[in-house]
Enzyme design. Structure first.
Site, PDB file in Angstrom:
ATOM      1  N   GLU A  78      12.858  45.898 -22.566  1.00  0.00           N
ATOM      2  CA  GLU A  78      12.385  46.193 -21.202  1.00  0.00           C
ATOM      3  C   GLU A  78      13.381  45.772 -20.106  1.00  0.00           C
ATOM      4  O   GLU A  78      12.974  45.530 -18.969  1.00  0.00           O
ATOM      5  CB  GLU A  78      11.052  45.482 -20.961  1.00  0.00           C
ATOM      6  CG  GLU A  78       9.909  46.034 -21.788  1.00  0.00           C
ATOM      7  CD  GLU A  78       8.572  45.526 -21.303  1.00  0.00           C
ATOM      8  OE1 GLU A  78       7.792  46.320 -20.769  1.00  0.00           O
ATOM      9  OE2 GLU A  78       8.308  44.320 -21.453  1.00  0.00           O
ATOM     10  N   HIS A  97       9.659  39.107 -15.649  1.00  0.00           N
ATOM     11  CA  HIS A  97       8.604  39.996 -16.141  1.00  0.00           C
ATOM     12  C   HIS A  97       7.806  39.224 -17.179  1.00  0.00           C
ATOM     13  O   HIS A  97       8.386  38.595 -18.074  1.00  0.00           O
ATOM     14  CB  HIS A  97       9.198  41.256 -16.758  1.00  0.00           C
ATOM     15  CG  HIS A  97       8.187  42.046 -17.528  1.00  0.00           C
ATOM     16  ND1 HIS A  97       7.074  42.611 -16.921  1.00  0.00           N
ATOM     17  CD2 HIS A  97       8.081  42.324 -18.856  1.00  0.00           C
ATOM     18  CE1 HIS A  97       6.346  43.200 -17.849  1.00  0.00           C
ATOM     19  NE2 HIS A  97       6.919  43.041 -19.029  1.00  0.00           N
ATOM     20  N   HIS A  99       3.602  38.476 -19.215  1.00  0.00           N
ATOM     21  CA  HIS A  99       2.246  38.898 -19.569  1.00  0.00           C
ATOM     22  C   HIS A  99       1.361  37.637 -19.598  1.00  0.00           C
ATOM     23  O   HIS A  99       0.668  37.380 -20.580  1.00  0.00           O
ATOM     24  CB  HIS A  99       2.215  39.574 -20.947  1.00  0.00           C
ATOM     25  CG  HIS A  99       3.413  40.435 -21.254  1.00  0.00           C
ATOM     26  ND1 HIS A  99       4.173  40.288 -22.387  1.00  0.00           N
ATOM     27  CD2 HIS A  99       3.972  41.457 -20.562  1.00  0.00           C
ATOM     28  CE1 HIS A  99       5.156  41.181 -22.388  1.00  0.00           C
ATOM     29  NE2 HIS A  99       5.069  41.897 -21.294  1.00  0.00           N
ATOM     30  N   HIS A 167      -0.815  45.648 -18.892  1.00  0.00           N
ATOM     31  CA  HIS A 167       0.474  45.197 -19.415  1.00  0.00           C
ATOM     32  C   HIS A 167       0.830  43.788 -18.936  1.00  0.00           C
ATOM     33  O   HIS A 167       1.012  42.898 -19.754  1.00  0.00           O
ATOM     34  CB  HIS A 167       1.564  46.212 -19.014  1.00  0.00           C
ATOM     35  CG  HIS A 167       2.934  45.878 -19.515  1.00  0.00           C
ATOM     36  ND1 HIS A 167       3.947  46.786 -19.596  1.00  0.00           N
ATOM     37  CD2 HIS A 167       3.474  44.710 -19.957  1.00  0.00           C
ATOM     38  CE1 HIS A 167       5.045  46.221 -20.081  1.00  0.00           C
ATOM     39  NE2 HIS A 167       4.771  44.958 -20.294  1.00  0.00           N
TER      40      HIS A 167
HETATM   41 ZN   LIG Z   1       6.263  43.639 -20.860  1.00  0.00          ZN
END
Ligand SMILES: [Zn+2]
Length: 271
Positions: A78, A97, A99, A167
């Site tokens: 990603e 980034h 989660h 996500h």
């Molecule tokens: Zn991700």
């Protein structure tokens, strides 16, 4: 610059570990830093869980998210998230980034995270959402194509953070320490917001309060104080990253020549 770059690479490894230790990152998620000498490049680890990242794992990428040197290791799938945001936002110097469990209920329910306490203002007001399905239909939900990264960057706009439906979230900062602070306090805010909902309807900060509190939260003395605190907690857990190997070599004292006695010298001549 080499010394400064080495220091920043070590800070980036430390930032990964702090965010993992504080529950923002787990086996997945990543943090990057714009290259201090070349705004057209950024620094990001090879594919590895953030709590394990060492300075020697950090690689250099172009804003197309291609590695500058041919890689011998696996890269994050990603990474376009980082390149596309750096290209769209010249003011952004660091990107995370993740989660995190604290934000996932909001990303799943499509309900906004709003600042409900002073430090939560770091996440900004009116946090946008990005729904990959709405634009790209069925995917595996990973942001891997440049057009997906560009779409996410467009939805982020000038905001400090964005929620990604089903996500996770992506957070940006004007520096690494500000980014770490914002990421952690955004998770704390989400946690408090969800808990407060069990007691009633929390009243979020007013727009003026968000502006004033977020300015305060980004001051160097504030982010340096939180950085020192989270670093101390990581050190107490015995999880500090090693120093960069080239830096270790540079800092290693030059060994003194061994003393040779006159007798050894005479023996040496005879050989
Ligand atoms: Zn991700």
């Amino acid at each position: 610059m080499p010394d400064k770059l080495t220091d920043l690479i070590e800070e980036l490894a430390l930032a990964n570990r702090i965010l993992a230790h504080e529950g923002v990152l787990d086996a997945f998620g990543h943090v990057s830093l714009r290259h201090p000498a070349d705004p057209g490049r950024y620094l990001l680890s090879r594919s590895r869980s953030p709590l394990l990242i060492e300075p020697d794992d950090i690689l250099e990428y172009t804003l197309d998210s291609e590695p500058v040197r041919p890689p011998k290791v696996q890269l994050y799938a990603e990474r376009v998230i980082h390149g596309c945001i750096y290209r769209a936002r010249p003011d952004v110097m660091a990107v995370c980034h993740h989660h995190a469990p604290a934000v996932m209920p909001f990303a799943i329910a499509g309900k906004p995270i709003v600042p409900v306490f002073h430090l939560g203002a770091a996440g900004g007001a009116n946090m946008p959402f990005w729904d990959q399905y709405a634009e790209f239909g069925d995917t595996n939900l990973l942001v891997v194509k440049p057009e997906e990264g560009r779409s996410l960057a467009r939805a982020l706009g000038q905001h400090p953070a964005i929620l990604m439906n089903r996500h996770g979230a992506t957070v940006v900062g004007g520096g690494l320490r500000e980014l770490v602070s914002r990421s952690i306090f955004m998770c704390q805010n989400a946690d408090y917001q969800l808990r407060a909902l069990t007691l009633g309807t929390p009243e979020p900060l007013h727009a003026g309060e968000v502006k004033l509190a977020s300015t305060l939260n980004a001051l160097p003395n504030v982010v340096n104080r939180t950085w020192e605190y989270w670093s101390m907690r990581l050190e107490a857990a015995g999880a500090m990253p090693p120093r960069k190997s080239s830096a270790k070599a540079a800092r290693r004292p030059v060994p003194k020549p061994s003393r040779v006695t006159p007798r050894e010298r005479r023996k040496g001549r005879r050989r």
